[in-house]
Design a protein around this motif. Structure first.
Motif, PDB file in Angstrom:
ATOM      1  N   ASP A 121       0.830  -1.205   0.000  1.00 40.74           N
ATOM      2  CA  ASP A 121       0.000   0.000   0.000  1.00 40.74           C
ATOM      3  C   ASP A 121       0.864   1.254   0.000  1.00 40.74           C
ATOM      4  O   ASP A 121       0.541   2.243  -0.652  1.00 40.74           O
ATOM      5  CB  ASP A 121      -0.940   0.014   1.201  1.00 40.74           C
ATOM      6  CG  ASP A 121      -2.066  -1.003   1.074  1.00 40.74           C
ATOM      7  OD1 ASP A 121      -2.305  -1.480  -0.056  1.00 40.74           O
ATOM      8  OD2 ASP A 121      -2.689  -1.319   2.093  1.00 40.74           O
ATOM      9  N   SER A 122       1.956   1.210   0.739  1.00 37.30           N
ATOM     10  CA  SER A 122       2.864   2.352   0.802  1.00 37.30           C
ATOM     11  C   SER A 122       3.480   2.638  -0.571  1.00 37.30           C
ATOM     12  O   SER A 122       3.529   3.787  -1.016  1.00 37.30           O
ATOM     13  CB  SER A 122       3.962   2.086   1.832  1.00 37.30           C
ATOM     14  OG  SER A 122       4.895   3.126   1.823  1.00 37.30           O
ATOM     15  N   ASP A 126       2.899   5.918  -3.054  1.00 34.80           N
ATOM     16  CA  ASP A 126       4.014   6.697  -3.616  1.00 34.80           C
ATOM     17  C   ASP A 126       3.950   6.723  -5.139  1.00 34.80           C
ATOM     18  O   ASP A 126       4.132   7.770  -5.770  1.00 34.80           O
ATOM     19  CB  ASP A 126       5.357   6.119  -3.165  1.00 34.80           C
ATOM     20  CG  ASP A 126       5.579   6.266  -1.671  1.00 34.80           C
ATOM     21  OD1 ASP A 126       4.896   7.100  -1.043  1.00 34.80           O
ATOM     22  OD2 ASP A 126       6.429   5.531  -1.124  1.00 34.80           O
ATOM     23  N   THR A 127       3.694   5.567  -5.727  1.00 33.47           N
ATOM     24  CA  THR A 127       3.633   5.473  -7.189  1.00 33.47           C
ATOM     25  C   THR A 127       2.458   6.277  -7.731  1.00 33.47           C
ATOM     26  O   THR A 127       2.579   6.959  -8.748  1.00 33.47           O
ATOM     27  CB  THR A 127       3.506   3.997  -7.617  1.00 33.47           C
ATOM     28  OG1 THR A 127       4.539   3.243  -6.990  1.00 33.47           O
ATOM     29  CG2 THR A 127       3.612   3.846  -9.115  1.00 33.47           C
ATOM     30  N   LEU A 128       1.338   6.226  -7.037  1.00 31.82           N
ATOM     31  CA  LEU A 128       0.166   6.984  -7.465  1.00 31.82           C
ATOM     32  C   LEU A 128       0.423   8.487  -7.370  1.00 31.82           C
ATOM     33  O   LEU A 128       0.013   9.242  -8.255  1.00 31.82           O
ATOM     34  CB  LEU A 128      -1.052   6.593  -6.636  1.00 31.82           C
ATOM     35  CG  LEU A 128      -2.375   7.206  -7.063  1.00 31.82           C
ATOM     36  CD1 LEU A 128      -2.726   6.763  -8.479  1.00 31.82           C
ATOM     37  CD2 LEU A 128      -3.476   6.818  -6.103  1.00 31.82           C
ATOM     38  N   SER A 133       0.941  13.401 -10.492  1.00 33.08           N
ATOM     39  CA  SER A 133       1.572  14.716 -10.458  1.00 33.08           C
ATOM     40  C   SER A 133       1.711  15.283 -11.870  1.00 33.08           C
ATOM     41  O   SER A 133       2.098  14.572 -12.797  1.00 33.08           O
ATOM     42  CB  SER A 133       2.961  14.611  -9.822  1.00 33.08           C
ATOM     43  OG  SER A 133       3.630  15.839  -9.931  1.00 33.08           O
ATOM     44  N   PRO A 134       1.418  16.574 -12.036  1.00 32.50           N
ATOM     45  CA  PRO A 134       1.595  17.187 -13.354  1.00 32.50           C
ATOM     46  C   PRO A 134       3.065  17.506 -13.663  1.00 32.50           C
ATOM     47  O   PRO A 134       3.406  17.854 -14.785  1.00 32.50           O
ATOM     48  CB  PRO A 134       0.771  18.479 -13.259  1.00 32.50           C
ATOM     49  CG  PRO A 134       0.802  18.805 -11.805  1.00 32.50           C
ATOM     50  CD  PRO A 134       0.828  17.490 -11.083  1.00 32.50           C
ATOM     51  N   ARG A 135       3.920  17.371 -12.678  1.00 34.19           N
ATOM     52  CA  ARG A 135       5.335  17.699 -12.853  1.00 34.19           C
ATOM     53  C   ARG A 135       6.045  16.588 -13.618  1.00 34.19           C
ATOM     54  O   ARG A 135       5.794  15.413 -13.399  1.00 34.19           O
ATOM     55  CB  ARG A 135       6.002  17.909 -11.510  1.00 34.19           C
ATOM     56  CG  ARG A 135       5.320  19.014 -10.713  1.00 34.19           C
ATOM     57  CD  ARG A 135       5.965  19.203  -9.417  1.00 34.19           C
ATOM     58  NE  ARG A 135       7.012  20.191  -9.618  1.00 34.19           N
ATOM     59  CZ  ARG A 135       7.841  20.591  -8.698  1.00 34.19           C
ATOM     60  NH1 ARG A 135       7.768  20.077  -7.497  1.00 34.19           N
ATOM     61  NH2 ARG A 135       8.750  21.484  -8.936  1.00 34.19           N
ATOM     62  N   VAL A 136       6.933  16.997 -14.496  1.00 31.81           N
ATOM     63  CA  VAL A 136       7.728  16.042 -15.263  1.00 31.81           C
ATOM     64  C   VAL A 136       9.176  16.216 -14.830  1.00 31.81           C
ATOM     65  O   VAL A 136       9.729  17.314 -14.909  1.00 31.81           O
ATOM     66  CB  VAL A 136       7.588  16.306 -16.784  1.00 31.81           C
ATOM     67  CG1 VAL A 136       8.449  15.355 -17.578  1.00 31.81           C
ATOM     68  CG2 VAL A 136       6.130  16.200 -17.188  1.00 31.81           C
ATOM     69  N   PRO A 137       9.801  15.151 -14.349  1.00 39.16           N
ATOM     70  CA  PRO A 137      11.186  15.286 -13.883  1.00 39.16           C
ATOM     71  C   PRO A 137      12.146  15.556 -15.028  1.00 39.16           C
ATOM     72  O   PRO A 137      11.936  15.110 -16.159  1.00 39.16           O
ATOM     73  CB  PRO A 137      11.489  13.940 -13.228  1.00 39.16           C
ATOM     74  CG  PRO A 137      10.420  13.015 -13.650  1.00 39.16           C
ATOM     75  CD  PRO A 137       9.285  13.812 -14.172  1.00 39.16           C
ATOM     76  N   ASP A 138      13.194  16.289 -14.737  1.00 40.96           N
ATOM     77  CA  ASP A 138      14.259  16.540 -15.705  1.00 40.96           C
ATOM     78  C   ASP A 138      15.286  15.426 -15.535  1.00 40.96           C
ATOM     79  O   ASP A 138      16.221  15.520 -14.750  1.00 40.96           O
ATOM     80  CB  ASP A 138      14.879  17.914 -15.437  1.00 40.96           C
ATOM     81  CG  ASP A 138      15.927  18.297 -16.471  1.00 40.96           C
ATOM     82  OD1 ASP A 138      16.277  17.436 -17.329  1.00 40.96           O
ATOM     83  OD2 ASP A 138      16.399  19.443 -16.428  1.00 40.96           O
TER      84      ASP A 138
END
Length: 152
Positions: A121-122, A126-128, A133-138
């Motif tokens: 569940d944890s 975290d994955t969800l 998130s609308p953020r896209v990692p660089d």
């Protein structure tokens, strides 16, 4: 028509608060918006009035008068005005759509499938969070900071 009017009578009142949310520097401390905020959200009108007066006079926030609504309410200095910030949060989140909830449920179904039986569940939470998130990692920047050999 009577039933419809009764159920949605508060919506006309909320319009009076929209000016506060967009431009808190333009509302009057004794304006009708304080009555509406007190009635709809059970928040103290006198505290709103004092905080809006302080906000209008706050020198550290003078440069924020031209900032966008999102930028203004995200400022750390706004945290000093807890009642105003709480009202802004209430207003900004009042009309959330069910789309986010439905999309999140679909993402959970995709993430938690028969091939991922050991997903806790944890880890799912975290994955969800990452998935929604609308953020896209660089990735290039992250890889360079970790000195990985992914990008040359």
């Amino acid at each position: 028509m009577k039933e419809f009017d009764a159920r949605f009578k508060d919506f006309s009142e909320i319009g009076k608060l929209s000016q506060f949310l967009k431009t808190p520097y333009d509302v009057l401390p004794d304006g009708e918006w304080t009555d509406v905020a007190e009635k709809l959200f059970n928040l103290s009108m006198s505290k709103f009035q004092m905080e809006i007066i302080d906000l209008h006079e706050d020198v550290s926030l003078k440069q924020c008068r031209s900032a966008s609504t999102e930028e203004l309410w995200a400022k750390d200095a706004i945290d000093n005005y807890s009642n105003l910030k709480q009202l802004a949060i209430n207003l900004a989140t009042m009309f959330g759509s069910t789309y986010i909830c439905e999309a999140s449920f679909s993402k959970i179904n995709f993430l938690k499938n028969k091939y991922r039986t050991k997903l806790t569940d944890s880890h799912l939470e975290d994955t969800l969070s990452i998935r929604c998130s609308p953020r896209v990692p660089d990735f290039k920047k992250l890889a360079k900071e970790k000195k990985c050999n992914f990008w040359h």
